[in-house]
Design a protein around this motif. Structure first.
Motif, PDB file in Angstrom:
ATOM      1  N   ILE A 138       0.689  -1.163  -0.081  1.00 41.92           N
ATOM      2  CA  ILE A 138       0.113   0.015  -0.137  1.00 41.92           C
ATOM      3  C   ILE A 138       0.964   1.180   0.254  1.00 41.92           C
ATOM      4  CG2 ILE A 138      -1.798   1.343   1.174  1.00 41.92           C
ATOM      5  CD1 ILE A 138      -2.517  -1.207   2.467  1.00 41.92           C
ATOM      6  N   SER A 139       0.540   2.265  -0.787  1.00 43.44           N
ATOM      7  CA  SER A 139       1.194   3.485  -0.713  1.00 43.44           C
ATOM      8  C   SER A 139       0.278   4.527  -0.313  1.00 43.44           C
ATOM      9  CB  SER A 139       1.878   3.846  -2.049  1.00 43.44           C
ATOM     10  OG  SER A 139       0.888   3.871  -3.400  1.00 43.44           O
ATOM     11  N   ILE A 140       0.322   5.425   0.443  1.00 44.79           N
ATOM     12  CA  ILE A 140      -0.276   6.517   1.065  1.00 44.79           C
ATOM     13  C   ILE A 140       0.258   7.898   0.666  1.00 44.79           C
ATOM     14  CG2 ILE A 140      -1.729   7.525   2.839  1.00 44.79           C
ATOM     15  CD1 ILE A 140      -2.533   4.453   2.260  1.00 44.79           C
ATOM     16  N   ALA A 141      -0.421   8.796  -0.066  1.00 46.18           N
ATOM     17  CA  ALA A 141       0.194  10.209  -0.280  1.00 46.18           C
ATOM     18  C   ALA A 141      -0.514  10.997   0.840  1.00 46.18           C
ATOM     19  CB  ALA A 141      -0.136  10.637  -1.734  1.00 46.18           C
ATOM     20  N   LEU A 142       0.304  11.728   1.599  1.00 46.68           N
ATOM     21  CA  LEU A 142      -0.318  12.570   2.626  1.00 46.68           C
ATOM     22  C   LEU A 142       0.203  14.086   2.515  1.00 46.68           C
ATOM     23  CD1 LEU A 142       1.118   9.791   5.224  1.00 46.68           C
ATOM     24  CD2 LEU A 142      -1.118  10.731   5.134  1.00 46.68           C
ATOM     25  N   ASP A 143      -0.396  14.967   2.969  1.00 43.16           N
ATOM     26  CA  ASP A 143      -0.109  16.208   3.214  1.00 43.16           C
ATOM     27  C   ASP A 143      -0.524  16.713   4.549  1.00 43.16           C
ATOM     28  OD1 ASP A 143       0.593  19.110   3.089  1.00 43.16           O
ATOM     29  OD2 ASP A 143      -0.858  19.621   1.642  1.00 43.16           O
ATOM     30  N   ALA A 144       0.618  16.588   5.610  1.00 41.30           N
ATOM     31  CA  ALA A 144       0.334  16.346   7.035  1.00 41.30           C
ATOM     32  C   ALA A 144       1.722  17.198   7.661  1.00 41.30           C
ATOM     33  CB  ALA A 144       0.134  15.307   7.499  1.00 41.30           C
ATOM     34  N   PRO A 145       1.394  17.616   9.054  1.00 44.16           N
ATOM     35  CA  PRO A 145       2.623  17.991   9.710  1.00 44.16           C
ATOM     36  C   PRO A 145       3.582  16.572   9.936  1.00 44.16           C
ATOM     37  CG  PRO A 145       0.618  18.499  10.651  1.00 44.16           C
ATOM     38  CD  PRO A 145       0.265  17.972   9.744  1.00 44.16           C
ATOM     39  N   THR A 146       5.071  16.673   9.977  1.00 44.80           N
ATOM     40  CA  THR A 146       5.505  15.721   9.830  1.00 44.80           C
ATOM     41  C   THR A 146       5.522  14.696  11.311  1.00 44.80           C
ATOM     42  OG1 THR A 146       7.594  17.128  11.324  1.00 44.80           O
ATOM     43  CG2 THR A 146       7.647  16.724   8.835  1.00 44.80           C
ATOM     44  N   ASP A 147       4.999  15.257  12.329  1.00 47.80           N
ATOM     45  CA  ASP A 147       4.934  14.516  13.695  1.00 47.80           C
ATOM     46  C   ASP A 147       3.411  13.832  13.336  1.00 47.80           C
ATOM     47  OD1 ASP A 147       2.994  16.862  13.779  1.00 47.80           O
ATOM     48  OD2 ASP A 147       2.867  16.769  15.863  1.00 47.80           O
ATOM     49  N   ILE A 148       2.525  14.045  12.641  1.00 43.62           N
ATOM     50  CA  ILE A 148       1.252  13.285  12.207  1.00 43.62           C
ATOM     51  C   ILE A 148       1.711  11.981  11.294  1.00 43.62           C
ATOM     52  CG2 ILE A 148      -0.623  13.158  10.813  1.00 43.62           C
ATOM     53  CD1 ILE A 148      -1.120  14.750  13.537  1.00 43.62           C
ATOM     54  N   VAL A 149       2.590  12.588  10.217  1.00 44.02           N
ATOM     55  CA  VAL A 149       3.110  11.171   9.514  1.00 44.02           C
ATOM     56  C   VAL A 149       3.971  10.191  10.189  1.00 44.02           C
ATOM     57  CG1 VAL A 149       4.763  10.618   7.494  1.00 44.02           C
ATOM     58  CG2 VAL A 149       3.200  12.831   7.317  1.00 44.02           C
TER      59      VAL A 149
ATOM     60  N   LEU B  38       2.445  -2.924  14.037  1.00 39.06           N
ATOM     61  CA  LEU B  38       1.452  -4.010  13.993  1.00 39.06           C
ATOM     62  C   LEU B  38       2.181  -5.287  13.519  1.00 39.06           C
ATOM     63  CD1 LEU B  38      -1.340  -2.034  11.961  1.00 39.06           C
ATOM     64  CD2 LEU B  38      -1.403  -2.980  14.293  1.00 39.06           C
ATOM     65  N   PRO B  39       1.722  -6.364  13.905  1.00 43.13           N
ATOM     66  CA  PRO B  39       2.535  -7.687  13.541  1.00 43.13           C
ATOM     67  C   PRO B  39       2.428  -7.701  11.932  1.00 43.13           C
ATOM     68  CG  PRO B  39       0.590  -8.130  15.148  1.00 43.13           C
ATOM     69  CD  PRO B  39       0.440  -6.699  14.656  1.00 43.13           C
ATOM     70  N   GLY B  40       3.659  -8.304  11.536  1.00 38.26           N
ATOM     71  CA  GLY B  40       3.800  -8.692  10.243  1.00 38.26           C
ATOM     72  C   GLY B  40       3.481  -7.435   9.063  1.00 38.26           C
ATOM     73  N   VAL B  41       3.650  -6.048   9.639  1.00 37.70           N
ATOM     74  CA  VAL B  41       3.594  -4.893   8.870  1.00 37.70           C
ATOM     75  C   VAL B  41       4.965  -4.404   8.862  1.00 37.70           C
ATOM     76  CG1 VAL B  41       2.398  -2.885   8.519  1.00 37.70           C
ATOM     77  CG2 VAL B  41       1.225  -5.090   9.249  1.00 37.70           C
ATOM     78  N   SER B  42       5.447  -3.667   7.699  1.00 37.38           N
ATOM     79  CA  SER B  42       6.686  -2.777   7.555  1.00 37.38           C
ATOM     80  C   SER B  42       6.273  -1.650   6.815  1.00 37.38           C
ATOM     81  CB  SER B  42       7.660  -3.447   6.678  1.00 37.38           C
ATOM     82  OG  SER B  42       8.325  -4.682   7.272  1.00 37.38           O
ATOM     83  N   THR B  43       6.696  -0.542   7.201  1.00 32.03           N
ATOM     84  CA  THR B  43       6.637   0.801   6.989  1.00 32.03           C
ATOM     85  C   THR B  43       7.596   1.781   6.665  1.00 32.03           C
ATOM     86  OG1 THR B  43       4.676   2.648   6.992  1.00 32.03           O
ATOM     87  CG2 THR B  43       5.575   1.935   9.099  1.00 32.03           C
ATOM     88  N   LYS B  44       7.740   2.661   5.838  1.00 31.85           N
ATOM     89  CA  LYS B  44       8.557   3.714   5.643  1.00 31.85           C
ATOM     90  C   LYS B  44       8.138   4.878   5.068  1.00 31.85           C
ATOM     91  CE  LYS B  44      13.054   4.673   5.353  1.00 31.85           C
ATOM     92  NZ  LYS B  44      13.969   4.859   6.414  1.00 31.85           N
ATOM     93  N   ALA B  45       8.297   5.857   5.774  1.00 35.17           N
ATOM     94  CA  ALA B  45       8.059   7.274   5.008  1.00 35.17           C
ATOM     95  C   ALA B  45       9.072   8.058   4.376  1.00 35.17           C
ATOM     96  CB  ALA B  45       7.435   8.116   6.313  1.00 35.17           C
ATOM     97  N   VAL B  46       8.624   8.738   3.304  1.00 35.09           N
ATOM     98  CA  VAL B  46       9.491   9.491   2.403  1.00 35.09           C
ATOM     99  C   VAL B  46       8.982  10.868   2.234  1.00 35.09           C
ATOM    100  CG1 VAL B  46      10.642   9.796   0.191  1.00 35.09           C
ATOM    101  CG2 VAL B  46      10.234   7.319   0.991  1.00 35.09           C
ATOM    102  N   TYR B  47       9.502  11.825   2.506  1.00 30.98           N
ATOM    103  CA  TYR B  47       9.176  13.401   2.486  1.00 30.98           C
ATOM    104  C   TYR B  47       9.611  14.262   1.551  1.00 30.98           C
ATOM    105  CZ  TYR B  47       8.156  12.170   7.393  1.00 30.98           C
ATOM    106  OH  TYR B  47       7.470  11.639   8.704  1.00 30.98           O
ATOM    107  N   SER B  48       8.807  15.095   0.920  1.00 27.36           N
ATOM    108  CA  SER B  48       9.084  16.147  -0.139  1.00 27.36           C
ATOM    109  C   SER B  48       9.946  17.097   0.441  1.00 27.36           C
ATOM    110  CB  SER B  48       7.917  16.705  -0.825  1.00 27.36           C
ATOM    111  OG  SER B  48       7.296  17.419   0.362  1.00 27.36           O
ATOM    112  N   LYS B  49      10.734  17.727  -0.420  1.00 27.35           N
ATOM    113  CA  LYS B  49      11.706  18.801   0.371  1.00 27.35           C
ATOM    114  C   LYS B  49      11.065  20.139   0.353  1.00 27.35           C
ATOM    115  CE  LYS B  49      16.052  16.952  -1.670  1.00 27.35           C
ATOM    116  NZ  LYS B  49      16.021  15.958  -0.740  1.00 27.35           N
ATOM    117  N   VAL B  50       9.796  20.187  -0.149  1.00 27.11           N
ATOM    118  CA  VAL B  50       8.652  21.329  -0.024  1.00 27.11           C
ATOM    119  C   VAL B  50       7.685  21.293   0.948  1.00 27.11           C
ATOM    120  CG1 VAL B  50       9.246  22.283  -2.435  1.00 27.11           C
ATOM    121  CG2 VAL B  50       7.456  20.644  -2.002  1.00 27.11           C
TER     122      VAL B  50
END
Length: 84
Positions: A51-62, A72-84
């Motif tokens: 799953i990919s989720i596009a967000l517009d949020a404060p960094t602490d929310i992301v 969560l069990p059996g779940v991996s996640t990684k966030a990538v931020y825009s420079k703007v």
């Protein structure tokens, strides 16, 4: 009035444990005001979902959403931020 600065981010999620899907959907619903869009890809060959989720949020929310999903069990996640 102080406006909280937001950033565009992409949250990548790999689900290996299908029992976690309901909780992920619940968390995404909880954070829906920040979600620009989402794409889910079931990959049956490997018995996972991506799953990919596009967000517009404060960094602490992301970070909070990524952390909750990543614990969560059996779940991996990684966030990538825009420079703007």
């Amino acid at each position: 009035m102080h406006r909280v600065e937001t950033r565009v981010a992409l949250l990548g999620i790999i689900i290996e444990n299908k029992d976690s899907i309901e909780k992920i959907n619940s968390l995404l619903h909880e954070y829906r005001e920040y979600i620009i869009g989402r794409m889910g890809i079931p990959y049956e060959k490997r018995k996972i979902s991506v799953i990919s989720i596009a967000l517009d949020a404060p960094t602490d929310i992301v970070s909070a959403l990524s952390g909750k999903i990543g614990r969560l069990p059996g779940v991996s996640t990684k966030a990538v931020y825009s420079k703007v």
